[in-house]
Design an enzyme around this catalytic site. Structure first.
Site, PDB file in Angstrom:
ATOM      1  N   ASN A 184       4.319  48.023 -65.812  1.00  0.00           N
ATOM      2  CA  ASN A 184       4.231  48.443 -64.413  1.00  0.00           C
ATOM      3  C   ASN A 184       4.596  47.232 -63.555  1.00  0.00           C
ATOM      4  OD1 ASN A 184       3.559  49.290 -61.872  1.00  0.00           O
ATOM      5  ND2 ASN A 184       1.345  49.487 -62.264  1.00  0.00           N
ATOM      6  N   LYS A 207       4.987  47.119 -60.446  1.00  0.00           N
ATOM      7  CA  LYS A 207       4.384  47.189 -59.103  1.00  0.00           C
ATOM      8  C   LYS A 207       5.459  46.871 -58.054  1.00  0.00           C
ATOM      9  CE  LYS A 207      -0.060  46.300 -61.187  1.00  0.00           C
ATOM     10  NZ  LYS A 207      -1.418  45.749 -61.098  1.00  0.00           N
ATOM     11  N   HIS A 220      -2.751  55.365 -60.061  1.00  0.00           N
ATOM     12  CA  HIS A 220      -3.089  53.950 -60.264  1.00  0.00           C
ATOM     13  C   HIS A 220      -4.182  53.551 -59.267  1.00  0.00           C
ATOM     14  CE1 HIS A 220      -2.806  49.621 -60.472  1.00  0.00           C
ATOM     15  NE2 HIS A 220      -2.201  49.782 -61.640  1.00  0.00           N
ATOM     16  N   GLU A 268      -4.542  51.044 -57.498  1.00  0.00           N
ATOM     17  CA  GLU A 268      -4.051  50.493 -56.225  1.00  0.00           C
ATOM     18  C   GLU A 268      -3.690  51.621 -55.265  1.00  0.00           C
ATOM     19  OE1 GLU A 268      -1.172  47.930 -58.077  1.00  0.00           O
ATOM     20  OE2 GLU A 268      -2.835  46.738 -58.869  1.00  0.00           O
ATOM     21  N   GLU A 275      -7.846  51.628 -66.967  1.00  0.00           N
ATOM     22  CA  GLU A 275      -7.666  50.334 -66.327  1.00  0.00           C
ATOM     23  C   GLU A 275      -8.895  50.006 -65.490  1.00  0.00           C
ATOM     24  OE1 GLU A 275      -3.181  49.393 -65.921  1.00  0.00           O
ATOM     25  OE2 GLU A 275      -3.784  50.480 -64.146  1.00  0.00           O
ATOM     26  N   GLY A 311      -5.150  42.201 -62.626  1.00  0.00           N
ATOM     27  CA  GLY A 311      -4.621  41.056 -61.893  1.00  0.00           C
ATOM     28  C   GLY A 311      -5.631  39.940 -61.700  1.00  0.00           C
ATOM     29  N   SER A 322      -5.048  42.804 -67.134  1.00  0.00           N
ATOM     30  CA  SER A 322      -4.898  41.436 -67.656  1.00  0.00           C
ATOM     31  C   SER A 322      -4.583  41.395 -69.144  1.00  0.00           C
ATOM     32  CB  SER A 322      -6.149  40.594 -67.348  1.00  0.00           C
ATOM     33  OG  SER A 322      -6.329  40.491 -65.954  1.00  0.00           O
ATOM     34  N   GLY A 349       0.772  44.814 -66.276  1.00  0.00           N
ATOM     35  CA  GLY A 349       1.223  44.404 -64.949  1.00  0.00           C
ATOM     36  C   GLY A 349       1.922  43.057 -65.023  1.00  0.00           C
TER      37      GLY A 349
HETATM   38  P1  13P Z   1      -2.283  43.254 -64.763  1.00  0.00           P
HETATM   39  O1  13P Z   1      -1.748  43.322 -66.171  1.00  0.00           O
HETATM   40  O2  13P Z   1      -1.474  42.372 -63.866  1.00  0.00           O
HETATM   41  O3  13P Z   1      -3.752  42.961 -64.735  1.00  0.00           O
HETATM   42  O4  13P Z   1      -2.102  44.732 -64.143  1.00  0.00           O
HETATM   43  C1  13P Z   1      -2.536  45.817 -64.857  1.00  0.00           C
HETATM   44  C2  13P Z   1      -2.093  47.054 -64.152  1.00  0.00           C
HETATM   45  O5  13P Z   1      -2.555  47.379 -63.093  1.00  0.00           O
HETATM   46  C3  13P Z   1      -1.044  47.861 -64.805  1.00  0.00           C
HETATM   47  O6  13P Z   1      -0.898  49.088 -64.170  1.00  0.00           O
END
Ligand code: 13P
Length: 255
Positions: free
Chosen positions: A10, A12, A96, A98, A168, A174, A214, A235
């Site tokens: 992803n 983003k 997601h 976010e 997640e 992140g 992460s 991510g």
């Molecule tokens: P990170 O791997 O940066 O923590 O993000 C995970 C994520 O939100 C994937 O959709």
């Protein structure tokens, strides 16, 4: 039951079309013919078409990060499942955290997207997961149950195996704080039990449940060895070919 592992990147809101093409070329050079793992890259909308060209004839699949449930109409700034399909998109990340947090997406709205994606032959990657406050107050499993049940309303047994679920934990996204293998496996097993109650064991055993938050080469091997962890939604580590390729290889080596 051996479920084929999935590694999905992803991106983003990162990478211009040109940057995305460069990254995808590097990934393809390393693992373009990898067929032991389902590999998906999910660039922003603006890079989908250019990345699709790089993926022509390769095993790697293309995913979007969001879509609108309606077919077309007065929804300024939105993109439909049909529009994604014409760009050779096969997967779409939905719900997601976010989008739930910054764009106020509800389970009901996410459910409409899941149904629209399936009706248009797109495979939804339905994201669920608790916040830190929810984990600390002991409501993790209840939150995840509500999100899974809400997201899957009206999904038929025939459609279920096209759905990928991504667990997640919001506090792990992140932040560099990865869930322990026990924490992740507990929730993954809970989701599979829930799917068993909703759809029966035979179908529940076929659904891939990914971990996200992460995940990187240094912690992936242990996570991917868990019984109910069928891959990762990545991510940060998906923004660089080297770490993404390492994750794909780790998934390929996992039993
Ligand atoms: P990170 O791997 O940066 O923590 O993000 C995970 C994520 O939100 C994937 O959709």
């Amino acid at each position: 039951m051996i479920r084929k592992k999935v590694i999905a990147g992803n991106w983003k809101m990162n990478k211009t079309a040109a940057d995305g093409v460069a990254l995808t070329k590097d990934i393809v050079a390393e693992i373009g013919r990898e067929t032991g793992v389902d590999v998906v890259v999910c660039p922003p909308f603006t890079a989908l078409e250019s990345v699709a060209h790089v993926l022509e004839g390769q095993a790697i699949k293309l995913g979007a990060q969001n879509m609108h449930p309606e077919k077309n109409g007065a929804y300024t700034g939105e993109v439909s499942a049909e529009m994604l399909r014409t760009l050779y998109v096969t997967h779409v990340i939905l719900g997601h955290s976010e989008r739930r947090a910054y764009f106020a997406e509800t389970d009901a709205f996410i459910n409409k997207k899941v149904l629209s994606a399936l009706a248009n032959q797109l495979k939804p990657i339905l994201c669920v997961g608790e916040t830190l406050a929810e984990r600390e107050s002991g409501t993790t499993l209840a939150v995840v149950q509500r999100q899974v049940e809400g997201g899957l309303q009206g999904v038929t047994p025939e459609q279920l195996t096209s759905v990928i679920i991504a667990y997640e934990p919001v506090w792990a996204i992140g932040t560099g704080k990865v869930a322990t293998t026990e924490q992740a496996q507990e929730v993954h097993a809970y989701i599979r039990d829930l799917l068993t109650k909703l759809y029966g064991a035979a179908l529940a055993q076929k659904v891939r449940i990914l971990y996200g938050g992460s995940m990187k080469p240094s912690n992936a091997v242990e996570l991917l060895a868990q019984k109910d962890i069928d891959g990762g939604l990545i991510g940060g580590a998906a923004l660089e070919a080297r770490s993404f390729v390492e994750l794909v290889k780790a998934a390929g080596a996992a039993k």
